[in-house]
Write a protein that holds these residues in place. Structure first.
Motif, PDB file in Angstrom:
ATOM      1  N   LEU A  63      -3.257  12.862   4.666  1.00 48.69           N
ATOM      2  CA  LEU A  63      -3.196  11.866   3.600  1.00 48.69           C
ATOM      3  C   LEU A  63      -2.199  10.754   3.896  1.00 48.69           C
ATOM      4  CD1 LEU A  63      -3.223  14.272   0.520  1.00 48.69           C
ATOM      5  CD2 LEU A  63      -5.153  13.011   1.466  1.00 48.69           C
ATOM      6  N   LEU A  64      -1.108  11.090   4.584  1.00 42.50           N
ATOM      7  CA  LEU A  64      -0.054  10.113   4.815  1.00 42.50           C
ATOM      8  C   LEU A  64      -0.348   9.164   5.960  1.00 42.50           C
ATOM      9  CD1 LEU A  64       3.181  12.273   4.367  1.00 42.50           C
ATOM     10  CD2 LEU A  64       2.124  10.710   2.741  1.00 42.50           C
ATOM     11  N   THR A  65      -1.147   9.571   6.929  1.00 44.61           N
ATOM     12  CA  THR A  65      -1.419   8.718   8.088  1.00 44.61           C
ATOM     13  C   THR A  65      -2.061   7.387   7.696  1.00 44.61           C
ATOM     14  OG1 THR A  65      -1.615  10.660   9.528  1.00 44.61           O
ATOM     15  CG2 THR A  65      -2.539   8.595  10.337  1.00 44.61           C
ATOM     16  N   PRO A  66      -3.096   7.361   6.834  1.00 47.74           N
ATOM     17  CA  PRO A  66      -3.629   6.045   6.429  1.00 47.74           C
ATOM     18  C   PRO A  66      -2.602   5.188   5.702  1.00 47.74           C
ATOM     19  CG  PRO A  66      -5.196   7.798   5.905  1.00 47.74           C
ATOM     20  CD  PRO A  66      -3.921   8.466   6.301  1.00 47.74           C
ATOM     21  N   ILE A  67      -1.764   5.809   4.871  1.00 45.39           N
ATOM     22  CA  ILE A  67      -0.745   5.048   4.159  1.00 45.39           C
ATOM     23  C   ILE A  67       0.259   4.443   5.131  1.00 45.39           C
ATOM     24  CG2 ILE A  67       1.132   5.205   2.480  1.00 45.39           C
ATOM     25  CD1 ILE A  67      -0.378   7.415   1.113  1.00 45.39           C
ATOM     26  N   ALA A  68       0.768   5.262   6.038  1.00 42.53           N
ATOM     27  CA  ALA A  68       1.760   4.776   7.002  1.00 42.53           C
ATOM     28  C   ALA A  68       1.168   3.729   7.932  1.00 42.53           C
ATOM     29  CB  ALA A  68       2.317   5.955   7.805  1.00 42.53           C
ATOM     30  N   CYS A  69      -0.097   3.914   8.313  1.00 46.06           N
ATOM     31  CA  CYS A  69      -0.754   2.942   9.201  1.00 46.06           C
ATOM     32  C   CYS A  69      -0.883   1.585   8.518  1.00 46.06           C
ATOM     33  CB  CYS A  69      -2.121   3.473   9.612  1.00 46.06           C
ATOM     34  SG  CYS A  69      -3.061   2.356  10.674  1.00 46.06           S
ATOM     35  N   MET A  70      -1.340   1.590   7.268  1.00 53.59           N
ATOM     36  CA  MET A  70      -1.513   0.318   6.566  1.00 53.59           C
ATOM     37  C   MET A  70      -0.175  -0.364   6.320  1.00 53.59           C
ATOM     38  SD  MET A  70      -3.248  -0.473   2.884  1.00 53.59           S
ATOM     39  CE  MET A  70      -3.276  -2.152   2.244  1.00 53.59           C
ATOM     40  N   LEU A  71       0.820   0.391   5.894  1.00 51.71           N
ATOM     41  CA  LEU A  71       2.124  -0.210   5.626  1.00 51.71           C
ATOM     42  C   LEU A  71       2.759  -0.780   6.882  1.00 51.71           C
ATOM     43  CD1 LEU A  71       3.974   2.053   3.016  1.00 51.71           C
ATOM     44  CD2 LEU A  71       3.380  -0.360   2.820  1.00 51.71           C
ATOM     45  N   SER A 305      -5.091  -5.059   5.631  1.00 50.72           N
ATOM     46  CA  SER A 305      -3.716  -5.493   5.378  1.00 50.72           C
ATOM     47  C   SER A 305      -3.331  -6.767   6.137  1.00 50.72           C
ATOM     48  CB  SER A 305      -2.748  -4.370   5.749  1.00 50.72           C
ATOM     49  OG  SER A 305      -2.797  -4.094   7.138  1.00 50.72           O
ATOM     50  N   VAL A 306      -4.039  -7.087   7.236  1.00 50.06           N
ATOM     51  CA  VAL A 306      -3.676  -8.267   8.029  1.00 50.06           C
ATOM     52  C   VAL A 306      -3.834  -9.557   7.223  1.00 50.06           C
ATOM     53  CG1 VAL A 306      -4.243  -9.623  10.069  1.00 50.06           C
ATOM     54  CG2 VAL A 306      -4.141  -7.133  10.217  1.00 50.06           C
ATOM     55  N   PRO A 307      -4.999  -9.861   6.668  1.00 49.94           N
ATOM     56  CA  PRO A 307      -5.105 -11.116   5.904  1.00 49.94           C
ATOM     57  C   PRO A 307      -4.290 -11.101   4.616  1.00 49.94           C
ATOM     58  CG  PRO A 307      -7.111  -9.813   5.671  1.00 49.94           C
ATOM     59  CD  PRO A 307      -6.295  -9.156   6.736  1.00 49.94           C
ATOM     60  N   VAL A 308      -4.128  -9.909   4.005  1.00 52.78           N
ATOM     61  CA  VAL A 308      -3.333  -9.830   2.773  1.00 52.78           C
ATOM     62  C   VAL A 308      -1.886 -10.219   3.055  1.00 52.78           C
ATOM     63  CG1 VAL A 308      -2.470  -8.285   0.980  1.00 52.78           C
ATOM     64  CG2 VAL A 308      -4.830  -8.096   1.739  1.00 52.78           C
ATOM     65  N   ALA A 309      -1.348  -9.769   4.186  1.00 56.09           N
ATOM     66  CA  ALA A 309       0.025 -10.130   4.543  1.00 56.09           C
ATOM     67  C   ALA A 309       0.156 -11.623   4.806  1.00 56.09           C
ATOM     68  CB  ALA A 309       0.471  -9.339   5.772  1.00 56.09           C
ATOM     69  N   CYS A 310      -0.879 -12.220   5.400  1.00 60.70           N
ATOM     70  CA  CYS A 310      -0.818 -13.658   5.683  1.00 60.70           C
ATOM     71  C   CYS A 310      -0.851 -14.491   4.407  1.00 60.70           C
ATOM     72  CB  CYS A 310      -1.994 -14.055   6.582  1.00 60.70           C
ATOM     73  SG  CYS A 310      -1.949 -13.284   8.219  1.00 60.70           S
ATOM     74  N   VAL A 311      -1.512 -13.999   3.370  1.00 60.39           N
ATOM     75  CA  VAL A 311      -1.611 -14.738   2.116  1.00 60.39           C
ATOM     76  C   VAL A 311      -0.249 -14.915   1.470  1.00 60.39           C
ATOM     77  CG1 VAL A 311      -2.490 -14.605  -0.267  1.00 60.39           C
ATOM     78  CG2 VAL A 311      -4.008 -14.134   1.663  1.00 60.39           C
ATOM     79  N   PHE A 312       0.646 -13.942   1.637  1.00 62.29           N
ATOM     80  CA  PHE A 312       1.925 -13.936   0.941  1.00 62.29           C
ATOM     81  C   PHE A 312       3.049 -14.574   1.757  1.00 62.29           C
ATOM     82  CE2 PHE A 312      -0.346 -10.904  -1.567  1.00 62.29           C
ATOM     83  CZ  PHE A 312       0.214 -10.991  -2.826  1.00 62.29           C
ATOM     84  N   LEU A 323       1.791  -5.277  -3.951  1.00 63.74           N
ATOM     85  CA  LEU A 323       0.350  -5.367  -3.772  1.00 63.74           C
ATOM     86  C   LEU A 323      -0.162  -4.285  -2.826  1.00 63.74           C
ATOM     87  CD1 LEU A 323      -2.327  -6.825  -4.215  1.00 63.74           C
ATOM     88  CD2 LEU A 323      -1.741  -8.320  -2.296  1.00 63.74           C
ATOM     89  N   ALA A 324       0.577  -4.033  -1.735  1.00 64.58           N
ATOM     90  CA  ALA A 324       0.164  -3.002  -0.785  1.00 64.58           C
ATOM     91  C   ALA A 324       0.137  -1.631  -1.439  1.00 64.58           C
ATOM     92  CB  ALA A 324       1.109  -2.992   0.421  1.00 64.58           C
TER      93      ALA A 324
END
Length: 393
Positions: A63-71, A305-312, A323-324
């Motif tokens: 469960l934690l791997t997707p969270i850590a990867c995205m963050l 997460s790549v485009p979301v980070a660029c928006v901010f 948001l993340a």
């Protein structure tokens, strides 16, 4: 470009290790505190605790791997946006598409790691963890009663002692109610007694002196006076609340899940032998799809997460982090709802479990296209405009 990709990948990796280890440590510590209460009293060394930590880790890593990867991907590109590194790279002729190899490779590696955990590591870790608990319960656990407290660590058994001497094991004014047998209830009351642990026989022995036994069968009550009465409690019974020996799809190996799902005769046999019920068998199909869909979330959420980070890049970073976290909440909420609908057979498990990945993949590709064109989606722009007055106030 190789230097750029290498630096981005290194930052992903360092953040992943930091975030993953922190989250995993917090969860394991909380879990161990719960187990300590259940196991009464232990004489475990540091290596025993680390051993339990290691065996329990695959359950949470899935469960934690997707969270850590995205963050890790999100925070890397958020920092690059805030430090104007993305602006400098774009000014030198690079587009956002050319920066994607590093996060895509990193997300793919996280997917493979999570897939290995789901297919092989999870069931192995759970089985080794339970075997270790049984071993510790039989060899290192001592019954430690609390004075003036109804102790219910043994299933179906309630023990109360007004005074307890932990060093000698002597107890005073003891009350014990035994409901392990459904046909009758036994109650023991004695002014004194003692508690000892026999590791060789794998049991705890409770001896009562000069008391009475009240045994009720239906409307009949039998009373027996005794000079000495001993109760032997198997140490392995303390772990029955963990479901040891019971069927649970979330703890099965992937091979076992496929075997049960493809064999109706085996399903009926499990129901007849009370090793499983119908609801758990329906959860097998959902669990199979979840073991495949959840690892792929590393790649999907990482790309999202790549485009979301660029928006901010022009706003405060705390809004991006919030948001993340909100994205995580939405994703796992959708996954939980899909699991429930799949187990209730309202929708096919294949569609329900994979739907969150498809939604986030489509949304991520749309946001990525807008980010490359340096455009902000109208819905996101409206949210950011609403946040500006509050931050200024």
């Amino acid at each position: 470009m190789k230097i750029v990709h290498r630096q981005i990948f290194k930052e992903h990796l360092s953040l992943f290790v930091l975030i993953g280890s922190c989250l995993l440590g917090l969860i394991l510590v909380g879990r161990m505190l719960q187990l300590r209460e259940m196991l009464l009293s232990q004489n475990l060394g540091i290596f025993d605790v680390l051993r339990l930590f290691f065996y329990l880790s695959p359950v949470f890593l899935l469960l934690l791997t997707p969270i850590a990867c995205m963050l890790s991907i999100f925070l890397t590109f958020l920092r690059m946006s805030a430090d104007r590194e993305l602006t400098a790279l774009k000014a030198s002729g690079l587009s956002l598409y050319q920066l994607l190899p590093a996060p895509l490779i990193f997300g793919s590696l996280c997917t493979l790691f999570s897939l290995y955990i789901g297919l092989f590591g999870l069931s192995w870790g759970v089985q080794q963890f339970k075997h270790s608990l049984i071993e510790f319960a039989r060899t290192k656990t001592k019954l430690s009663l609390q004075s003036g407290v109804f102790n219910q660590e043994f299933p179906g058994l309630t023990i109360y002692a007004q005074k307890v001497n932990l060093e000698t094991g002597d107890i005073r004014f003891v009350f014990v109610q035994d409901k392990t047998n459904k046909s009758f209830t036994t109650t023991v009351i004695a002014p004194e007694g003692s508690v000892t642990t026999d590791s060789e026989k794998e049991q705890i022995k409770v001896v009562f002196k000069n008391g009475r036994i009240f045994r009720r069968v239906g409307e009949t009550l039998d009373i027996l006076h005794f000079g000495s009465y001993a109760v032997r409690l198997p140490l392995g019974n303390m772990l029955s609340s963990l479901g040891y020996g019971r069927m649970s799809p979330k703890e099965m190996s992937f091979e076992r899940l496929l075997e049960i799902d493809g064999n109706p005769e085996l399903q009926q046999h499990l129901i007849d032998t009370e090793q499983a019920d119908f609801l758990k068998l329906k959860a097998v199909k959902v669990e199979i799809q979840k073991r495949l869909a959840l690892p792929l979330a590393c790649l999907v959420l990482g790309l999202f997460s790549v485009p979301v980070a660029c928006v901010f890049h022009a706003f405060k970073q705390q809004y991006g982090i919030v948001l993340a976290l909100g994205v995580f909440l939405v994703y796992y909420s959708l996954l939980s709802v899909a699991e429930s609908l799949g187990e209730s057979q309202l929708i096919p498990p294949f569609i329900g479990v994979w739907l969150p990945n498809l939604l986030f993949l489509g949304t991520g590709l749309l946001f990525l296209r807008q980010a490359v064109r340096e455009r902000v989606p109208s819905g996101v722009l409206w949210v950011l405009q609403k946040l500006r007055p509050r931050s200024a106030a």
